[in-house]
Design an enzyme around this catalytic site. Structure first.
Site, PDB file in Angstrom:
ATOM      1  N   ARG A 169       0.833  -1.209   0.000  1.00 53.68           N
ATOM      2  CA  ARG A 169       0.000   0.000   0.000  1.00 53.68           C
ATOM      3  C   ARG A 169       0.868   1.259   0.000  1.00 53.68           C
ATOM      4  O   ARG A 169       0.407   2.318  -0.397  1.00 53.68           O
ATOM      5  CB  ARG A 169      -0.871   0.042   1.267  1.00 53.68           C
ATOM      6  CG  ARG A 169      -1.978  -0.975   1.303  1.00 53.68           C
ATOM      7  CD  ARG A 169      -2.554  -1.092   2.718  1.00 53.68           C
ATOM      8  NE  ARG A 169      -3.138   0.142   3.240  1.00 53.68           N
ATOM      9  CZ  ARG A 169      -4.363   0.541   3.001  1.00 53.68           C
ATOM     10  NH1 ARG A 169      -5.159  -0.171   2.247  1.00 53.68           N
ATOM     11  NH2 ARG A 169      -4.815   1.668   3.523  1.00 53.68           N
ATOM     12  N   ARG A 173       9.703   5.859  -3.352  1.00 55.89           N
ATOM     13  CA  ARG A 173      10.037   6.801  -4.425  1.00 55.89           C
ATOM     14  C   ARG A 173      11.488   7.240  -4.370  1.00 55.89           C
ATOM     15  O   ARG A 173      11.988   7.529  -3.289  1.00 55.89           O
ATOM     16  CB  ARG A 173       9.194   8.072  -4.308  1.00 55.89           C
ATOM     17  CG  ARG A 173       7.741   7.865  -4.429  1.00 55.89           C
ATOM     18  CD  ARG A 173       7.047   9.202  -4.689  1.00 55.89           C
ATOM     19  NE  ARG A 173       5.611   9.018  -4.528  1.00 55.89           N
ATOM     20  CZ  ARG A 173       4.922   9.425  -3.478  1.00 55.89           C
ATOM     21  NH1 ARG A 173       5.517  10.100  -2.511  1.00 55.89           N
ATOM     22  NH2 ARG A 173       3.626   9.192  -3.403  1.00 55.89           N
ATOM     23  N   ARG A 246      -8.718  -6.337  13.749  1.00 55.51           N
ATOM     24  CA  ARG A 246      -7.975  -5.488  14.665  1.00 55.51           C
ATOM     25  C   ARG A 246      -8.899  -4.356  15.077  1.00 55.51           C
ATOM     26  O   ARG A 246      -9.677  -3.828  14.270  1.00 55.51           O
ATOM     27  CB  ARG A 246      -6.724  -4.907  14.001  1.00 55.51           C
ATOM     28  CG  ARG A 246      -5.693  -5.932  13.665  1.00 55.51           C
ATOM     29  CD  ARG A 246      -5.133  -6.632  14.876  1.00 55.51           C
ATOM     30  NE  ARG A 246      -4.241  -5.778  15.657  1.00 55.51           N
ATOM     31  CZ  ARG A 246      -3.755  -6.130  16.843  1.00 55.51           C
ATOM     32  NH1 ARG A 246      -4.093  -7.284  17.402  1.00 55.51           N
ATOM     33  NH2 ARG A 246      -2.938  -5.317  17.483  1.00 55.51           N
ATOM     34  N   ARG A 277       0.347   5.688  16.612  1.00 54.15           N
ATOM     35  CA  ARG A 277       0.525   7.030  16.069  1.00 54.15           C
ATOM     36  C   ARG A 277      -0.230   8.048  16.905  1.00 54.15           C
ATOM     37  O   ARG A 277      -1.108   7.687  17.694  1.00 54.15           O
ATOM     38  CB  ARG A 277       0.101   7.114  14.608  1.00 54.15           C
ATOM     39  CG  ARG A 277      -1.284   6.602  14.304  1.00 54.15           C
ATOM     40  CD  ARG A 277      -1.529   6.527  12.784  1.00 54.15           C
ATOM     41  NE  ARG A 277      -2.709   5.709  12.510  1.00 54.15           N
ATOM     42  CZ  ARG A 277      -3.042   5.234  11.315  1.00 54.15           C
ATOM     43  NH1 ARG A 277      -2.312   5.487  10.263  1.00 54.15           N
ATOM     44  NH2 ARG A 277      -4.131   4.505  11.153  1.00 54.15           N
ATOM     45  N   GLU A 303      -3.266   6.608  19.306  1.00 54.78           N
ATOM     46  CA  GLU A 303      -3.979   5.454  18.756  1.00 54.78           C
ATOM     47  C   GLU A 303      -3.305   4.161  19.216  1.00 54.78           C
ATOM     48  O   GLU A 303      -2.108   3.978  19.001  1.00 54.78           O
ATOM     49  CB  GLU A 303      -3.936   5.584  17.229  1.00 54.78           C
ATOM     50  CG  GLU A 303      -4.709   4.544  16.491  1.00 54.78           C
ATOM     51  CD  GLU A 303      -4.786   4.866  14.987  1.00 54.78           C
ATOM     52  OE1 GLU A 303      -4.814   6.050  14.603  1.00 54.78           O
ATOM     53  OE2 GLU A 303      -4.797   3.900  14.207  1.00 54.78           O
ATOM     54  N   TYR A 351      -9.889  -5.082   3.240  1.00 58.85           N
ATOM     55  CA  TYR A 351      -9.213  -3.851   3.663  1.00 58.85           C
ATOM     56  C   TYR A 351      -9.408  -2.781   2.590  1.00 58.85           C
ATOM     57  O   TYR A 351      -8.481  -2.371   1.920  1.00 58.85           O
ATOM     58  CB  TYR A 351      -7.724  -4.186   3.871  1.00 58.85           C
ATOM     59  CG  TYR A 351      -6.861  -3.144   4.551  1.00 58.85           C
ATOM     60  CD1 TYR A 351      -7.359  -1.932   5.008  1.00 58.85           C
ATOM     61  CD2 TYR A 351      -5.510  -3.396   4.752  1.00 58.85           C
ATOM     62  CE1 TYR A 351      -6.539  -1.011   5.625  1.00 58.85           C
ATOM     63  CE2 TYR A 351      -4.675  -2.483   5.365  1.00 58.85           C
ATOM     64  CZ  TYR A 351      -5.196  -1.289   5.797  1.00 58.85           C
ATOM     65  OH  TYR A 351      -4.360  -0.381   6.399  1.00 58.85           O
ATOM     66  N   ASP A 353     -10.136   0.889   1.036  1.00 52.60           N
ATOM     67  CA  ASP A 353     -10.034   2.318   1.331  1.00 52.60           C
ATOM     68  C   ASP A 353     -11.396   2.967   1.053  1.00 52.60           C
ATOM     69  O   ASP A 353     -12.245   2.362   0.401  1.00 52.60           O
ATOM     70  CB  ASP A 353      -8.975   2.970   0.430  1.00 52.60           C
ATOM     71  CG  ASP A 353      -7.561   2.630   0.888  1.00 52.60           C
ATOM     72  OD1 ASP A 353      -7.376   2.412   2.100  1.00 52.60           O
ATOM     73  OD2 ASP A 353      -6.662   2.593   0.035  1.00 52.60           O
TER      74      ASP A 353
HETATM   75  N1  UDP Z   1       3.487   1.008   7.763  1.00 48.40           N
HETATM   76  C1  UDP Z   1       4.729   0.941   8.382  1.00 48.40           C
HETATM   77  N2  UDP Z   1       5.229   2.059   8.970  1.00 48.40           N
HETATM   78  C2  UDP Z   1       4.570   3.221   8.962  1.00 48.40           C
HETATM   79  C3  UDP Z   1       3.315   3.301   8.316  1.00 48.40           C
HETATM   80  C4  UDP Z   1       2.794   2.160   7.740  1.00 48.40           C
HETATM   81  O1  UDP Z   1       5.339  -0.111   8.422  1.00 48.40           O
HETATM   82  O2  UDP Z   1       5.090   4.193   9.526  1.00 48.40           O
HETATM   83  C5  UDP Z   1       2.952  -0.237   7.170  1.00 48.40           C
HETATM   84  C6  UDP Z   1       2.211  -1.072   8.173  1.00 48.40           C
HETATM   85  O3  UDP Z   1       2.461  -2.438   7.874  1.00 48.40           O
HETATM   86  C7  UDP Z   1       0.780  -0.730   7.895  1.00 48.40           C
HETATM   87  C8  UDP Z   1       0.784  -0.552   6.401  1.00 48.40           C
HETATM   88  O4  UDP Z   1       2.044   0.045   6.130  1.00 48.40           O
HETATM   89  O5  UDP Z   1      -0.088  -1.765   8.304  1.00 48.40           O
HETATM   90  C9  UDP Z   1      -0.340   0.284   5.849  1.00 48.40           C
HETATM   91  O6  UDP Z   1      -0.338   1.539   6.461  1.00 48.40           O
HETATM   92  P1  UDP Z   1      -1.474   2.598   6.198  1.00 48.40           P
HETATM   93  O7  UDP Z   1      -0.966   3.882   6.699  1.00 48.40           O
HETATM   94  O8  UDP Z   1      -1.907   2.486   4.792  1.00 48.40           O
HETATM   95  O9  UDP Z   1      -2.610   2.037   7.160  1.00 48.40           O
HETATM   96  P2  UDP Z   1      -3.983   2.709   7.602  1.00 48.40           P
HETATM   97  O10 UDP Z   1      -3.836   4.181   7.397  1.00 48.40           O
HETATM   98  O11 UDP Z   1      -5.043   2.060   6.777  1.00 48.40           O
HETATM   99  O12 UDP Z   1      -4.094   2.354   9.024  1.00 48.40           O
END
Ligand code: UDP
Length: 370
Positions: A169, A173, A246, A277, A303, A351, A353
């Site tokens: 996801r 870059r 989860r 976070r 969170e 999952y 979006d």
């Molecule tokens: N992820 C990570 N570090 C970060 C942010 C995301 O390893 O700092 C990984 C982690 O495995 C997570 C996935 O990327 O489950 C998807 O993150 P996303 O931010 O897309 O999740 P959401 O916003 O849906 O909670």
């Protein structure tokens, strides 16, 4: 008699309700909560739209979805650029030249590519799980500092036991570009998501505080068709066992200062910090109220991720093999329920979006024979 009873006022239910109502169907939409919006619900605190069930940043490449949703809200120019905090070291996300520069001191894309190339050598063949996928995308250093701890906190599982698609996801870059999403359109609805969903449901009959599963027969008798957007296993009273989800818990605080962390999202990517976070909600709207005035206070949410248990809110399906197999069995049961359509993140155990959920509702609507 209604044509459709829609269970759940999240984006799937709201989109379908709006579309069906527009073509003259008699629609009733219900929700067990006392507000519309499902998990995109926002609530005003100290003049700030607080994302009560977690940060929602709308982003899409789908023109159809964008044209659809912008009928109900104007979107601001918010661009998601989360910061990762690893034991006090700050890194820019998603993985881009700023991240590589901070991690390795590299300056040019060639140097960064060479570093990743060297570190990904430890993985040979197709990556079999999230750990292998991550290392093969960005190398071990970034995996250890920015992925492993965060992912294991978020999913409560070892990265070796998680599917690789989760990490795909995130963009990687070789440019100095901190935009988290590869999306043509991105933003936050001005005035909040709740107002947007309320606009979608204008003219539709809505009943709040109603738990469909508690009195299923009564509700089923009221409509020709039911659209169910809750957890699929709950619909069948968990008869084949529970699917794993989860859940997330938020500790929200109002702080008497204008700026706590200078960014909407800071990810704590070490294993020791208990939260995944911190969201500082005002930065989704540039720290201003609707009249463009600076807001004196701030609202933050820590969170915490946890394994779902009955009574908790399910947020994320755990799309590993075991749950995938169980879902398939529930799906077979669902296909036999001819008067019920299952949809959305929980109804399809997927999952999704926000834009994907809206698109799936639009597609479903287009496939319905009217
Ligand atoms: N992820 C990570 N570090 C970060 C942010 C995301 O390893 O700092 C990984 C982690 O495995 C997570 C996935 O990327 O489950 C998807 O993150 P996303 O931010 O897309 O999740 P959401 O916003 O849906 O909670």
């Amino acid at each position: 008699m209604y044509d459709y009873l829609i269970v759940g006022t999240g984006l799937f239910g709201a989109t379908l309700a709006q579309k069906l109502h527009e073509v003259g169907k008699r629609v009733l939409i219900i929700d067990k909560r006392n507000n519309v919006g499902g998990n995109v619900y926002t609530e005003k605190v100290e003049g700030i739209n607080v994302h009560k069930y977690g940060a929602h940043i709308f982003h899409t490449n789908n023109q159809k979805v964008w044209d659809y949703i912008t009928q109900f809200a104007t979107f601001n120019r918010f661009t998601n650029s989360p910061v990762a905090n690893y034991k006090g070291e700050l890194y820019s996300l998603p993985f881009n030249m700023y991240t590589f520069n901070k991690m390795w001191g590299v300056v040019t894309p060639e140097e960064a590519a060479a570093k990743i190339e060297e570190q990904r050598k430890e993985i040979s063949g197709e990556p079999k799980n999230l750990e292998e996928q991550a290392i093969s995308l960005v190398g071990r250093d970034i995996y250890e500092k920015l992925i492993k701890g965060y992912t294991e906190k978020q999913w409560g599982r070892n990265c070796k036991d998680l599917p690789s698609f989760i990490i795909k996801r995130l963009p990687v870059r070789l440019t100095y570009d901190n935009n988290y999403f590869n999306a043509l359109y991105q933003g936050i609805p001005v005035g909040g998501y709740t107002k947007m969903v309320a606009n979608m449901l204008e003219g539709v009959e809505v009943k709040l505080g109603e738990d469909y599963l508690k009195d299923k027969n009564k509700w089923d008798g009221m409509a020709k068709k039911v659209v169910y957007t809750g957890p699929i296993d709950a619909y069948f009273d968990y008869c084949l066992g529970t699917l794993e989800y989860r859940s997330v818990r938020f500790e929200t605080e109002v702080l008497d200062k204008p700026n706590f962390q200078g960014n909407a999202a800071v990810n704590y990517t070490d294993r020791e910090t208990l939260w995944t976070r911190i969201i500082e909600h005002k930065w989704f709207e540039f720290g201003k109220d609707e009249n463009g005035n600076d807001l004196p206070k701030t609202v933050i949410s820590r969170e915490y991720s946890s394994e779902w248990k009955p009574g908790d809110e399910p947020y994320y399906p755990v799309n590993d093999e075991k749950n995938g197999e169980l879902y398939k069995k529930y799906k077979e049961l669902a296909d036999k329920e001819e008067h019920v359509i299952f949809g959305g993140r929980l109804g399809e155990y997927k999952y999704y979006d926000m834009d994907q959920v809206i698109f799936s509702a639009i597609k479903l609507f287009e496939g319905i024979k009217r």
